[in-house]
Design a protein around this motif. Structure first.
Motif, PDB file in Angstrom:
ATOM      1  N   ASN A 262       0.828  -1.213   0.000  1.00 47.35           N
ATOM      2  CA  ASN A 262       0.000   0.000   0.000  1.00 47.35           C
ATOM      3  C   ASN A 262       0.860   1.259   0.000  1.00 47.35           C
ATOM      4  O   ASN A 262       0.556   2.232  -0.688  1.00 47.35           O
ATOM      5  CB  ASN A 262      -0.935  -0.003   1.214  1.00 47.35           C
ATOM      6  N   THR A 263       1.943   1.213   0.773  1.00 47.73           N
ATOM      7  CA  THR A 263       2.835   2.375   0.818  1.00 47.73           C
ATOM      8  C   THR A 263       3.355   2.715  -0.581  1.00 47.73           C
ATOM      9  O   THR A 263       3.429   3.883  -0.978  1.00 47.73           O
ATOM     10  CB  THR A 263       4.036   2.087   1.758  1.00 47.73           C
TER      11      THR A 263
ATOM     12  N   LYS B 112       1.902   1.947  -3.433  1.00 50.55           N
ATOM     13  CA  LYS B 112       0.806   2.473  -4.257  1.00 50.55           C
ATOM     14  C   LYS B 112       0.637   3.972  -3.994  1.00 50.55           C
ATOM     15  O   LYS B 112       0.335   4.754  -4.879  1.00 50.55           O
ATOM     16  CB  LYS B 112      -0.494   1.709  -3.953  1.00 50.55           C
ATOM     17  N   HIS B 113       0.870   4.342  -2.764  1.00 54.38           N
ATOM     18  CA  HIS B 113       0.786   5.759  -2.405  1.00 54.38           C
ATOM     19  C   HIS B 113       1.995   6.531  -2.936  1.00 54.38           C
ATOM     20  O   HIS B 113       1.861   7.552  -3.604  1.00 54.38           O
ATOM     21  CB  HIS B 113       0.697   5.876  -0.879  1.00 54.38           C
ATOM     22  N   LYS B 114       3.179   6.002  -2.675  1.00 56.40           N
ATOM     23  CA  LYS B 114       4.405   6.731  -3.046  1.00 56.40           C
ATOM     24  C   LYS B 114       4.596   6.834  -4.557  1.00 56.40           C
ATOM     25  O   LYS B 114       4.913   7.881  -5.084  1.00 56.40           O
ATOM     26  CB  LYS B 114       5.629   5.985  -2.472  1.00 56.40           C
TER      27      LYS B 114
ATOM     28  N   PRO C 176      -4.358   7.778  -2.645  1.00 52.81           N
ATOM     29  CA  PRO C 176      -4.516   8.233  -1.261  1.00 52.81           C
ATOM     30  C   PRO C 176      -4.527   7.044  -0.300  1.00 52.81           C
ATOM     31  O   PRO C 176      -5.174   6.026  -0.579  1.00 52.81           O
ATOM     32  CB  PRO C 176      -5.880   8.928  -1.272  1.00 52.81           C
ATOM     33  N   LEU C 177      -3.847   7.185   0.825  1.00 50.63           N
ATOM     34  CA  LEU C 177      -3.798   6.078   1.788  1.00 50.63           C
ATOM     35  C   LEU C 177      -5.203   5.758   2.317  1.00 50.63           C
ATOM     36  O   LEU C 177      -5.513   4.602   2.625  1.00 50.63           O
ATOM     37  CB  LEU C 177      -2.850   6.421   2.938  1.00 50.63           C
TER      38      LEU C 177
ATOM     39  N   THR D  22      -9.668   1.289  -6.663  1.00 50.57           N
ATOM     40  CA  THR D  22      -8.198   1.348  -6.662  1.00 50.57           C
ATOM     41  C   THR D  22      -7.637   1.012  -8.042  1.00 50.57           C
ATOM     42  O   THR D  22      -6.691   1.649  -8.517  1.00 50.57           O
ATOM     43  CB  THR D  22      -7.619   0.411  -5.581  1.00 50.57           C
TER      44      THR D  22
END
Lengths: 415, 415
Positions: B308-309, B311-313, B318-319, B335
């Protein structure tokens, strides 16, 4: 004991499926110390299955059938063998009851043809099918042994490993079992490996030394057949030690795991994580790593940059590094270093690994097909680069490049 | 004509490699209208290879050997067959000269054992090896035909498709040649395909209809054997038309190309480029596309976000979208949509394709193994998402998910 594996199924002769069962059973029989001298594939045809049985009987003591135990009229193996041996086909009642329970539990009615799966050759040992419906058979007649297994691997494997192996061990009991160990290598090709060990390979007797290549890697199986387990293991260990002395730096495992699995284990032990930046491998390196279940603990992400613009946009490589008369270009040690550093920074990984090269078929930047640079960067630390000249076609260059990157990371993780 | 395929090599009997050659050659012979009734595997052993030849001669008109043409003392196929047929082994001079040139060009000296690869059975037709050193052989004696091909697939395939097929067609010329056409399908599984066409498959005569699955795709080969080419092609076309009427939306090619190749062709025609964002496929989608030579014209890049991190970075998801009691989560249509849109924006591609799902073995976010969402985004335009329930193990889920994403892009490119 000499065995012949007979796979029954027209779909094999039409090339619709690959005979992976023969490979599996060959390995399984070797592990039991039984030599396989022939594998045969025959279609769903009464006369030709009979012909295959006759031929196999003339040259083997154990006939291991796979396939042709299912419910359709094409499933002939039991009928033909029973006819050949002059035995009757009976109904195996426990199997029939299990089938009735199975269909009842699904609320459906058992169609008549399913009864065939409970067929059982008179006087044989029934082999339980824990993953399907058709019962297997094992029997001995006139000095020849017969084992009948289903065709679908998910039924065949547990039946072979369970009841068939128990029956075989009871039958051949006193024979010498085979002990073996696998050594898996990285960063070395099959021909160089053979060259380094040629004297050992040529003079092999006990243990035997069997090198083989698979999916961009090389392995060696050491096998010793002995009733004395301690002696066999000692012989294997002494040979393994001789090989370690010559090629120890290339042995990444002494069990049957892939290089990516070995890398993930080292990362796990050191509580570290990796990300990758790929050009010529186009996602293959990430795909190999993420092919291992549970890799999300150690693998953060991958960036595939297939053009210079993408190397600039996604990894921030300066365009002057990539393009221009005096630029090192995309395929260069300095670009590999930058890619590895940038992907580690962007993702916040402990390690960044990069691959950039010429996969072919054509050359690129005037550089030859097979030229590959690998970068291995430590977060906030040094970066190392490696040049590789990978031979072969596009697919081979890609797999060799990806495996070499894994090898270099595996080495770096040992430091 | 009845054929038997004889694969020679102890490594097959030890289960070190799978006999993929037998499958390939079975398909190839079927396409030429030649029936394969048996496949045999025999080790590198003089007496047993001779036994295999005798058995095969008694039940087939064409013996197709693969393996045992290499440089080592274990490579016996030519010697044993020549001995069996009472012919001499000669040196094939053009092969010898090619080998000398090959070693000279690498600045190395040819070791003596390599000479064996130029061995040639007296009176046979030499079959050129365009991808390796060992020359193949084809000959007829007493009504039986023999073809000797190398074992490594990369040498065996071009030799079979080129000189061996030409020799076979010249030999069986007077017979009715086989005409065939392949239909390649996407977005449909093998069992549903068979279900939709079962009446045609069960009543097939001319043309024959052979469905087969390969690497996450399904294909059908229509074959008609006739001396009258126009009639055969007409029959094939009429059957193809009946299949198109039922499943036309799933036919992506009527020639033997992969789905990724078909997608790249549509992109090329429309002068568009694509990038991908992957979660559960872990790089496989990018790897499939970049496996096609020349894909750098249409493929810009890929981003593999395995956490997930990431996908955010890397994608700016958005987290709050990914994590939390009310969040849709990583495995969700929304998503997938965001991933596709963001990768298209980040790379500046015309299309963004995303895959997120549960590859297994365990479930994730309380969602079952095999649940996959695909996103297809057009630059600055709409985004579509698709839900897929892919069966099978981890590898199968991954390949089905990647192929389904390609299928959805292929459809979107037609609009």
């Amino acid at each position: 004991m000499k065995a012949e594996i007979i796979a029954v199924g027209t779909e094999l002769l039409l090339g619709q499926i690959v005979n992976t069962n023969a490979r599996y059973l060959s390995q399984g029989l070797a592990a039991l110390g039984i030599d396989v001298f022939f594998q045969t594939v025959v279609g769903d045809n009464d006369a030709r299955i009979r012909q295959a049985i006759e031929t196999a009987r003339s040259r083997a003591d154990l006939l291991l059938f796979t396939g042709g135990l299912g419910p359709t009229m094409d499933d002939l193996t039991k009928d033909v063998l029973a006819g050949y041996l002059g035995r009757r086909i009976l109904i195996h009642e426990p199997t029939m009851e299990a089938m009735e329970r199975f269909f009842a539990s699904r609320g459906s009615h058992m169609v008549e043809s399913n009864r065939r799966q409970a067929n059982w050759i008179e006087g044989s040992e029934p082999l339980e099918n824990e993953a399907g419906l058709a019962v297997g058979n094992a029997l001995e007649q006139d000095g020849t042994r017969y084992i009948l297994l289903p065709g679908p691997p998910k039924e065949m494997v547990p039946m072979f490993e369970g009841p068939a192996t128990r029956w075989l061990l009871a039958e051949i009991g006193a024979g010498a079992p085979l002990h073996s160990r696998i050594l898996r290598f990285a960063g070395i090709g099959e021909s160089r490996l053979e060259h380094e060990l040629i004297d050992l390979i040529e003079s092999q007797s006990d243990p035997t030394i069997a090198p083989y290549a698979k999916e961009g890697e090389v392995a060696i199986r050491l096998s010793s057949k002995s009733a004395d387990e301690a002696q066999a293991l000692d012989r294997i260990e002494r040979m393994a030690q001789r090989i370690r002395e010559r090629l120890g730096a290339h042995i990444y495992a002494e069990e049957d795991i892939s290089l990516e699995e070995a890398v993930l284990r080292r990362l796990r032990t050191r509580r570290m994580r990796v990300s990758v930046a790929e050009s010529c491998t186009g996602g293959l390196l990430a795909e190999l790593i993420t092919g291992i279940p549970g890799s999300s603990g150690e693998f953060l992400g991958g960036i595939v940059t297939y053009t210079n613009t993408m190397k600039h946009k996604l990894l921030g490589i300066p365009l002057a590094q990539l393009d221009g008369p005096d630029a090192p270009g995309a395929v260069s040690a300095s670009t590999a270093a930058l890619m590895a550093q940038r992907v580690a920074e962007t993702t916040g990984s402990d390690w960044g690994v990069s691959v950039t090269g010429v996969a072919g078929p054509g050359s690129s930047e005037g550089k030859p097909v097979g030229l590959v640079y690998i970068g291995i960067a430590r977060k906030g630390g040094e970066v190392q680069t490696h040049e590789l000249n990978a031979g072969g076609n596009r697919d081979m260059v890609r797999i060799r490049a990806a495996k070499h990157a894994l090898y270099r990371l595996w080495l770096a993780l040992a430091e």
